[in-house]
Design an enzyme around this catalytic site. Structure first.
Site, PDB file in Angstrom:
ATOM      1  N   HIS A   7       0.841  -1.200   0.000  1.00  0.00           N
ATOM      2  CA  HIS A   7       0.000   0.000   0.000  1.00  0.00           C
ATOM      3  C   HIS A   7       0.876   1.250   0.000  1.00  0.00           C
ATOM      4  O   HIS A   7       2.064   1.189   0.296  1.00  0.00           O
ATOM      5  CB  HIS A   7      -0.923   0.019   1.224  1.00  0.00           C
ATOM      6  CG  HIS A   7      -2.096  -0.909   1.083  1.00  0.00           C
ATOM      7  ND1 HIS A   7      -2.006  -2.255   1.343  1.00  0.00           N
ATOM      8  CD2 HIS A   7      -3.376  -0.678   0.688  1.00  0.00           C
ATOM      9  CE1 HIS A   7      -3.178  -2.821   1.119  1.00  0.00           C
ATOM     10  NE2 HIS A   7      -4.035  -1.898   0.721  1.00  0.00           N
TER      11      HIS A   7
ATOM     12  N   LYS B   7      -0.397   4.909   4.511  1.00  0.00           N
ATOM     13  CA  LYS B   7      -1.280   3.973   5.230  1.00  0.00           C
ATOM     14  C   LYS B   7      -0.790   3.799   6.673  1.00  0.00           C
ATOM     15  O   LYS B   7       0.397   3.633   6.917  1.00  0.00           O
ATOM     16  CB  LYS B   7      -1.334   2.625   4.501  1.00  0.00           C
ATOM     17  CG  LYS B   7      -2.352   1.680   5.132  1.00  0.00           C
ATOM     18  CD  LYS B   7      -2.722   0.546   4.198  1.00  0.00           C
ATOM     19  CE  LYS B   7      -3.653  -0.469   4.848  1.00  0.00           C
ATOM     20  NZ  LYS B   7      -4.932   0.116   5.265  1.00  0.00           N
TER      21      LYS B   7
HETATM   22  P1  NAD Z   1      -7.116   9.178   5.416  1.00  0.00           P
HETATM   23  O1  NAD Z   1      -6.104   9.282   6.523  1.00  0.00           O
HETATM   24  O2  NAD Z   1      -6.826   9.817   4.101  1.00  0.00           O
HETATM   25  O3  NAD Z   1      -8.536   9.735   5.906  1.00  0.00           O
HETATM   26  C1  NAD Z   1      -9.090   9.469   7.143  1.00  0.00           C
HETATM   27  C2  NAD Z   1      -9.993  10.651   7.491  1.00  0.00           C
HETATM   28  O4  NAD Z   1     -10.715  10.314   8.693  1.00  0.00           O
HETATM   29  C3  NAD Z   1      -9.202  11.944   7.793  1.00  0.00           C
HETATM   30  O5  NAD Z   1      -9.772  13.028   7.095  1.00  0.00           O
HETATM   31  C4  NAD Z   1      -9.340  12.087   9.298  1.00  0.00           C
HETATM   32  O6  NAD Z   1      -9.345  13.462   9.721  1.00  0.00           O
HETATM   33  C5  NAD Z   1     -10.708  11.464   9.521  1.00  0.00           C
HETATM   34  N1  NAD Z   1     -10.973  11.113  10.915  1.00  0.00           N
HETATM   35  C6  NAD Z   1     -10.109  10.748  11.893  1.00  0.00           C
HETATM   36  N2  NAD Z   1     -10.763  10.595  13.072  1.00  0.00           N
HETATM   37  C7  NAD Z   1     -12.074  10.871  12.811  1.00  0.00           C
HETATM   38  C8  NAD Z   1     -13.226  10.907  13.621  1.00  0.00           C
HETATM   39  N3  NAD Z   1     -13.182  10.650  14.926  1.00  0.00           N
HETATM   40  N4  NAD Z   1     -14.401  11.228  13.036  1.00  0.00           N
HETATM   41  C9  NAD Z   1     -14.485  11.527  11.708  1.00  0.00           C
HETATM   42  N5  NAD Z   1     -13.403  11.529  10.899  1.00  0.00           N
HETATM   43  C10 NAD Z   1     -12.207  11.208  11.446  1.00  0.00           C
HETATM   44  O7  NAD Z   1      -7.349   7.606   5.240  1.00  0.00           O
HETATM   45  P2  NAD Z   1      -8.023   6.863   3.985  1.00  0.00           P
HETATM   46  O8  NAD Z   1      -6.940   6.405   3.066  1.00  0.00           O
HETATM   47  O9  NAD Z   1      -9.157   7.661   3.470  1.00  0.00           O
HETATM   48  O10 NAD Z   1      -8.552   5.542   4.720  1.00  0.00           O
HETATM   49  C11 NAD Z   1      -9.487   5.618   5.779  1.00  0.00           C
HETATM   50  C12 NAD Z   1      -9.747   4.212   6.312  1.00  0.00           C
HETATM   51  O11 NAD Z   1     -10.393   3.425   5.297  1.00  0.00           O
HETATM   52  C13 NAD Z   1      -8.490   3.443   6.682  1.00  0.00           C
HETATM   53  O12 NAD Z   1      -8.772   2.639   7.833  1.00  0.00           O
HETATM   54  C14 NAD Z   1      -8.236   2.569   5.463  1.00  0.00           C
HETATM   55  O13 NAD Z   1      -7.494   1.415   5.739  1.00  0.00           O
HETATM   56  C15 NAD Z   1      -9.662   2.220   5.091  1.00  0.00           C
HETATM   57  N6  NAD Z   1      -9.878   1.774   3.705  1.00  0.00           N
HETATM   58  C16 NAD Z   1     -10.796   0.798   3.518  1.00  0.00           C
HETATM   59  C17 NAD Z   1     -11.118   0.375   2.242  1.00  0.00           C
HETATM   60  C18 NAD Z   1     -12.187  -0.665   2.070  1.00  0.00           C
HETATM   61  O14 NAD Z   1     -12.532  -1.016   0.905  1.00  0.00           O
HETATM   62  N7  NAD Z   1     -12.777  -1.154   3.162  1.00  0.00           N
HETATM   63  C19 NAD Z   1     -10.489   0.951   1.129  1.00  0.00           C
HETATM   64  C20 NAD Z   1      -9.551   1.965   1.343  1.00  0.00           C
HETATM   65  C21 NAD Z   1      -9.271   2.376   2.639  1.00  0.00           C
END
Ligand code: NAD
Length: 243
Positions: free
Chosen positions: A132, A136
């Site tokens: 990744h 991440k």
């Molecule tokens: P990122 O760091 O770009 O975004 C995360 C966002 O969540 C940030 O804007 C952060 O400020 C916000 N956040 C943090 N605490 C919060 C809270 N208490 N309330 C609301 N928002 C809050 O990360 P990303 O790349 O967008 O990934 C987010 C999550 O999704 C990760 O856990 C990642 O592994 C997961 N993910 C899952 C899939 C899937 O298909 N299930 C795909 C991609 C990413």
């Protein structure tokens, strides 16, 4: 009528991809919140919340959704095993689709991995490799964790069989261990390979994501599906009718 969708974690990479996909799919986004915003008020005006935020935020999100009886699509990963057990009890009180990966291709990879684990016995060493982007925050990925769960289930092994990377004088590989290796770098959206290696042959099942739009579109498909379902925890196999 399409459901009103609330995006939680809206400023993140996935939150932005969900907003873009919703536009492309002509779906209604009723709100977009991130850390520090009033989640309760935003929940009141939606039919379903789509969450890609932080594992530390999941308990509070589920509590708020349960209190208001709102369906949840949970994409956030990085929960520990005990943490996940507690969260599943909470999630089961509303209709909730919880998936470590919302892509259709990866959900097929799950099914192929189960089949390969069953057909290729312990003579075939199973190893999972994921890569990744450099930003991440958790490892191994939720998708790799699910692939490992499937292999362990099929081989009737416990979590103690997992080997997270190897270092030093590890001794020869035992037939009951399952390796997991997490690579990080650049802008890789998500690569997963499941390898079954025996003496004389090796089978590799690989999925490569090149655009996080696939997860966003899958999560929105799940959001439309989950509204109106009875309370319970579902996965993408349910949404896609793969079960
Ligand atoms: P990122 O760091 O770009 O975004 C995360 C966002 O969540 C940030 O804007 C952060 O400020 C916000 N956040 C943090 N605490 C919060 C809270 N208490 N309330 C609301 N928002 C809050 O990360 P990303 O790349 O967008 O990934 C987010 C999550 O999704 C990760 O856990 C990642 O592994 C997961 N993910 C899952 C899939 C899937 O298909 N299930 C795909 C991609 C990413």
């Amino acid at each position: 009528m399409s459901p009103r969708i609330l995006i939680n974690g809206a400023k993140g990479r996935m939150g932005q991809a969900v907003a873009a996909a919703a536009k492309e799919m002509n779906l209604t986004v009723s709100g977009a919140v991130d850390a520090g915003d009033d989640l309760g008020a935003a929940l009141a005006g939606c039919d379903v919340v789509v969450d890609f935020s932080s594992h530390a935020a999941t308990a509070a999100l589920l509590e708020s959704a349960v209190a208001r009886g709102k369906p949840v699509v949970l994409g956030t990963t990085g929960h520990g095993a005990d943490e996940k057990k507690r969260l599943l009890l909470l999630a089961g009180r509303v209709p909730c689709v919880w998936a470590g990966n919302f892509s259709v291709g990866v959900n097929l990879l799950f099914a192929l991995t189960r089949r390969a684990s069953a057909v290729l016995g312990s003579d075939y060493d199973a190893e999972v490799v994921e890569m990744h982007h450099r930003f991440k925050k958790d490892a191994p990925s939720g998708t790799a964790a699910r692939l490992l769960e499937i292999i362990l289930e099929e081989r009737k092994l416990g979590a103690e069989a997992l080997r997270h990377g190897r270092e030093g004088i590890t001794g020869e590989r035992t037939p009951t261990e399952v390796g997991i290796h997490a690579l990080r770098g650049g802008d890789v959206v998500g690569d997963h390979t499941v390898m079954f290696a025996a003496l004389g042959e090796r089978l590799e099942l690989t999925h490569k994501a090149s655009d996080r739009g696939i997860f966003a579109r899958g999560a929105l498909r799940a959001a439309c599906w989950v509204v109106g379902q009875p309370p319970g925890v579902y996965d993408m196999q349910d949404v896609l009718g793969l079960k």
